[in-house]
Design an enzyme around this catalytic site. Structure first.
Site, mmCIF file in Angstrom:
data_model
loop_
_atom_site.group_PDB
_atom_site.id
_atom_site.type_symbol
_atom_site.label_atom_id
_atom_site.label_comp_id
_atom_site.label_asym_id
_atom_site.label_seq_id
_atom_site.Cartn_x
_atom_site.Cartn_y
_atom_site.Cartn_z
ATOM 1 N N SER A 212 0.789 -1.231 0.000
ATOM 2 C CA SER A 212 0.000 0.000 0.000
ATOM 3 C C SER A 212 0.820 1.278 0.000
ATOM 4 C CB SER A 212 -0.937 0.015 1.213
ATOM 5 O OG SER A 212 -0.178 0.010 2.394
ATOM 6 N N HIS A 240 -5.450 -4.598 -0.884
ATOM 7 C CA HIS A 240 -5.334 -3.572 -1.930
ATOM 8 C C HIS A 240 -5.392 -4.206 -3.314
ATOM 9 C CE1 HIS A 240 -4.632 -0.325 0.907
ATOM 10 N NE2 HIS A 240 -3.968 -1.215 1.602
ATOM 11 N N LYS A 271 -12.465 -1.886 2.147
ATOM 12 C CA LYS A 271 -11.847 -1.013 1.142
ATOM 13 C C LYS A 271 -12.722 -1.053 -0.134
ATOM 14 C CE LYS A 271 -7.216 -1.676 3.146
ATOM 15 N NZ LYS A 271 -7.300 -0.670 4.207
#
Ligand code: PLP
Length: 425
Positions: A212, A240, A271
């Site tokens: 990240s 991610h 996320k």
């Protein structure tokens, strides 16, 4: 400011004047604690690493309103990669789940905390990743905290990339396996460590799928080849990557063509998948069964609230219906990366919506981020100790719901601010 409990406060106050006085027993301990904490907080401020929290007065989305003014701010620093945090269907699914299943379970899963929607979501996650089964946690931090201890014993070994997320590092700390740390994405070093680890019963290679801070993607093909050669298992953290990397958004393993070679995936629902909260492990059924029996953050923490389950479930439906959202984010990422590079900036990583604008100097990153906000663009500067010394940057995160105009406005602002502060000629 922290002030201690009511009882302690009573003990600290003198009768009339209300000025603090040192007292014996508990009160003296509270005074001492308070002094120690205030010194520690001062040290953090002094080191320039104090983290301020900006208060948002609107929904999460590409345009924000900040508390105390600041409307129409363009947001480039959320992990809302697919823009699903405020998607109308996701919100409606949460409201429906809240109404039908209530606010929460007041229980852990194995006592009185499993509803049909939890089972449905676990089945959906496993299907999405093409794995045998899945287990939900309150967060991916918990999933990472729970897996290594449950799976590995002192007879086993875990090999971890040195830049893995803090939650993987903490999870590994909790387990009793033999620990090896290999240099970031360095396959020679991983191979050397795998050779050293041959003496152990089982080897598990653990890596973030996408890192990240740098927006770089783990070399999973090479990792899987080494794992095959040295008879090891591969674990990836896909926080991610899930929902948007790979042709169908399945993640790094799909992007790099190794879906059948990665054994365990941990990821987040907080996320790209709706952004509410929650995490999970997906993989072989006996592993998931074992986690339900042994994984401490699962056994000793409340079930995911129905509204949160509703959000994630709808987000997965949307992604399984079509890959259009993931594709749109990829196109916008490409637009930002190529325009910024043409403007003269160095963007770390490749093809990932995390686009770190590399500046080097910590002060430059801080003043440029501040000046970007003055121009209505919300981005965050990162410097040591979050990233190595001399590698300060502003991290920009692209979302599918940014328009081309939003991206262009961001690039224009960077160009102006970069020229003003000497980052561009
Ligand atoms: N793993 C990685 C790579 C992350 O970036 C994060 C969140 O920042 C986590 C795990 C933790 O995820 P969660 O917010 O679901 O606890």
């Amino acid at each position: 400011m922290w002030r201690g409990g009511t009882a302690a406060r009573g003990l600290l106050r003198s009768g009339g004047g209300g000025s603090p006085r040192a007292a014996s027993g508990t009160a003296a301990a509270v005074v001492q604690l308070r002094q120690r904490l205030e010194k520690e907080l001062e040290d953090i401020r002094g080191a320039g690493t104090w983290k301020n929290e900006r208060v948002i007065a609107s929904r999460q989305g590409p345009h924000l309103r900040l508390a105390g003014g600041g409307a129409g701010i363009l947001n480039f620093c959320a992990n809302n990669y697919l823009g699903l945090s405020s998607h109308p269907e996701v919100i409606r699914a949460a409201v429906e789940a809240l109404e039908k299943f209530g606010a929460g379970l007041s229980s852990v899963r194995f006592i009185c905390g499993t509803q049909s929607i939890h089972k449905d979501l676990e089945e959906k996650i496993a299907r999405f990743h093409q794995r045998e089964d899945a287990i939900l946690y309150a967060s991916c931090f918990d999933a990472n905290a729970g897996i290594f201890e449950a799976l590995l014993t002192p007879e086993d070994a875990v090999l971890s990339d040195e830049l893995n997320h803090a939650s993987i590092i903490d999870g590994i700390r909790l387990c009793k396996a033999n620990k090896y740390r290999y240099k970031h994405m360095d396959m020679q070093d991983l191979e050397a460590k795998l050779q050293e680890a041959q003496k152990h019963r089982l080897r598990l290679v653990a890596t973030d799928g996408a890192f990240s801070m740098d927006g770089d993607i783990a070399p999973l093909r090479e990792i899987c080849q080494l794992a095959q050669k040295y008879d090891a298992l591969v674990f990836i953290d896909e926080c991610h990557a899930t929902g948007f990397l790979g042709p169908n958004g399945r993640g790094t393993d799909e992007l790099l063509g190794v879906m059948d070679k990665v054994t365990i995936i941990n990821s987040t629902l907080g996320k790209a998948l709706g952004g509410a909260a929650g995490g999970y492990t997906t993989g072989p059924k006996p592993l998931i069964d074992l986690l339900r029996q042994r994984s401490r953050p699962y056994l000793f923490s409340n079930s995911l609230p129905p509204a949160v389950v509703g959000c994630a479930s709808k987000a997965l439906d949307l992604l399984m219906e079509s890959n259009a959202i993931a594709q749109s984010m990829a196109a916008k990422t490409q637009r930002f990366r190529s325009k910024m590079t043409a403007a003269g900036f160095t963007i770390s990583g490749k093809d990932h919506p995390i686009c770190p604008v590399m500046l080097g100097d910590a002060r430059l990153a801080a003043v440029m981020a501040e000046d970007m906000l003055n121009r209505g663009i919300y981005v965050i500067g990162f410097s040591y100790p979050v990233v190595p010394k001399g590698k300060a940057r502003i991290r920009v995160q692209i979302s599918a719901v940014h328009s081309d105009e939003d991206i262009d406005r961001c690039v224009e602002a960077f160009t102006e601010v970069g020229r003003k502060h000497g980052a561009l000629p």
